[in-house]
Motif scaffolding. Sequence first.
Motif, PDB file in Angstrom:
ATOM      1  N   TYR A  65     -23.000  57.240  27.719  1.00 38.62           N
ATOM      2  CA  TYR A  65     -22.830  57.041  29.169  1.00 38.62           C
ATOM      3  C   TYR A  65     -24.144  56.589  29.805  1.00 38.62           C
ATOM      4  O   TYR A  65     -24.168  55.666  30.630  1.00 38.62           O
ATOM      5  CB  TYR A  65     -22.351  58.342  29.815  1.00 38.62           C
ATOM      6  N   ILE A  66     -25.238  57.238  29.414  1.00 35.33           N
ATOM      7  CA  ILE A  66     -26.550  56.880  29.973  1.00 35.33           C
ATOM      8  C   ILE A  66     -26.918  55.445  29.607  1.00 35.33           C
ATOM      9  O   ILE A  66     -27.400  54.671  30.455  1.00 35.33           O
ATOM     10  CB  ILE A  66     -27.633  57.858  29.460  1.00 35.33           C
ATOM     11  N   ASN A 106     -24.895  52.988  28.895  1.00 30.65           N
ATOM     12  CA  ASN A 106     -24.029  52.066  29.642  1.00 30.65           C
ATOM     13  C   ASN A 106     -24.477  51.928  31.091  1.00 30.65           C
ATOM     14  O   ASN A 106     -24.396  50.841  31.679  1.00 30.65           O
ATOM     15  CB  ASN A 106     -22.578  52.533  29.585  1.00 30.65           C
ATOM     16  N   GLN A 107     -24.954  53.025  31.683  1.00 24.64           N
ATOM     17  CA  GLN A 107     -25.439  52.968  33.068  1.00 24.64           C
ATOM     18  C   GLN A 107     -26.691  52.107  33.172  1.00 24.64           C
ATOM     19  O   GLN A 107     -26.832  51.283  34.086  1.00 24.64           O
ATOM     20  CB  GLN A 107     -25.734  54.388  33.587  1.00 24.64           C
ATOM     21  N   ILE A 108     -27.610  52.291  32.226  1.00 23.93           N
ATOM     22  CA  ILE A 108     -28.834  51.471  32.208  1.00 23.93           C
ATOM     23  C   ILE A 108     -28.474  50.005  31.994  1.00 23.93           C
ATOM     24  O   ILE A 108     -29.000  49.107  32.669  1.00 23.93           O
ATOM     25  CB  ILE A 108     -29.789  51.952  31.101  1.00 23.93           C
ATOM     26  N   ASP A 109     -27.573  49.765  31.057  1.00 24.80           N
ATOM     27  CA  ASP A 109     -27.112  48.415  30.743  1.00 24.80           C
ATOM     28  C   ASP A 109     -26.519  47.749  31.981  1.00 24.80           C
ATOM     29  O   ASP A 109     -26.817  46.587  32.298  1.00 24.80           O
ATOM     30  CB  ASP A 109     -26.065  48.498  29.627  1.00 24.80           C
ATOM     31  N   GLY A 110     -25.687  48.506  32.715  1.00 27.42           N
ATOM     32  CA  GLY A 110     -25.029  47.947  33.892  1.00 27.42           C
ATOM     33  C   GLY A 110     -26.017  47.530  34.967  1.00 27.42           C
ATOM     34  O   GLY A 110     -25.940  46.429  35.516  1.00 27.42           O
ATOM     35  N   VAL A 111     -26.973  48.399  35.263  1.00 30.23           N
ATOM     36  CA  VAL A 111     -27.969  48.097  36.307  1.00 30.23           C
ATOM     37  C   VAL A 111     -28.881  46.958  35.881  1.00 30.23           C
ATOM     38  O   VAL A 111     -29.250  46.089  36.680  1.00 30.23           O
ATOM     39  CB  VAL A 111     -28.813  49.357  36.625  1.00 30.23           C
TER      40      VAL A 111
END
Length: 471
Positions: free
Chosen positions: A6-7, A9-14
């Motif tokens: 999850y972490i 994916n969040q970094i990837d998204g931003v």
Amino acid sequence: MIDIVYILNQIDGVLYFPILIIVMAVAGLYFTLKTRGVQIRLFVESLRILFEPSGDESSVSSLQAMLVSTASRVGTGNIIGVSTAICLGGPGAVFWMWLMCIIGASSAFIESTLAQIFKRMDNDGNFYGGPAYYIEQGLKKPKIAALFCICLIATYALGFNLLCSYNLQSTFMDYSFYNPATTPMIIGAILAIITGYCLLGGGKRIIKVTNTIVPLMGVSYVIVSLIVILVNYYNIPAMFALIFQNAFDFQSIFAGFAGSCIVYGIKRGLFSNEAGVGSAPNASASATVSHPAKQGLVQTLSVYIDTLLLCTATALMCLSTGVARNAAVSGAPYVQSAIGSVFGTAGPIFITVAMVLFAFTTLLGNLYYVDNALIYLNRKNKPSKRFMNIFYVAAAFIVFIGAIIPMDAAWAMADITMGLMTLINLPACVSLGRIAVDCLKDYEKQKKEGKDPIFDATDIDIDTKMLDTWY
């Protein structure tokens, strides 16, 4: 318990939205305007240069340097990356992949031309270089150059190799013998052992055979894709309509932009062709050419081969068949279903063989760039044999881990490390872009005078103290 996936994916998204999308689009458009669309305007000239001899049989020609960078670009991303983009982002991702390819080719021209201008020569008369060298010499930022090398190592020894290994084992999912609990571990172990064996000095025959077969497999893949498309020729008009309709369905896009066709098209396109990432310049610097702009022009072709030819072959083959696409089949299963609709059980087997060959050469090709980064970090000296052996064992272990981690984690790690490289390389290219543009103007000026362009750094506004060659 911390959810690492999850972490990531969040970094990837931003990182990709909004940061990288803006940086890549602005840089690509800026270079396109400054060079007056060099990647389109001088396309025919690029083809001509490609087959120019280096003038010295012992040196690296433009074609050879382009093939090295193309070998790194062409791989599992051309098959699995495209499939993932279509299944998760929609058919419109193909259009945005095309667009970013054409825009990004200008970035490829700039970075490869800069690599040629700032290249160095070793004691044996061989050339080497890349972003670390033009950042150090051109920008006088050795710490940023070292940071780029660290990001490159994280990308090619960690992120890309994790993903490459995962993609390979995923092609076996449709086979009856596949057991999620054991098969990935077995495939990962076999791949890690073969990779480690080759890296530690053995397996030269394996490497030679695969380097011969892979180009043939690439051509075969395009031919098979064309056969599938032609068999489904009646779907071609609807297929293109679907691509463009989905690409400009802005209501749907802006309802969930981070997971839209635009973002997936750009992410998977960048993963596949690596334009602006800063990897190809390491190969470009090794070429012996009479003018730096020549290698810059040749590298635009490598981007086109990767995206407009191979990625498009995958996309159109899959979409023309009309087989079901969704998150559950993203990756190898979607491609295997598409090719299987025409070739039956032979189709998935062909994809598996292609993936095995592409993945293996990609794994070894990735570590070619890593070797260059390690040499730079070791004060431009090759690390000790003991260190390299330990490093190669670690690299083989990473290949094993890649086969058993979740798909989301594999893609996120590759996206993040590649994104960090791009965020260092593209701003550096923008800062030094004037030098590459002046170099292009010098090339075109000599061409208009009927000359075979020969570069002399004193002919453009550049401090020759920064250079090791060209004056």
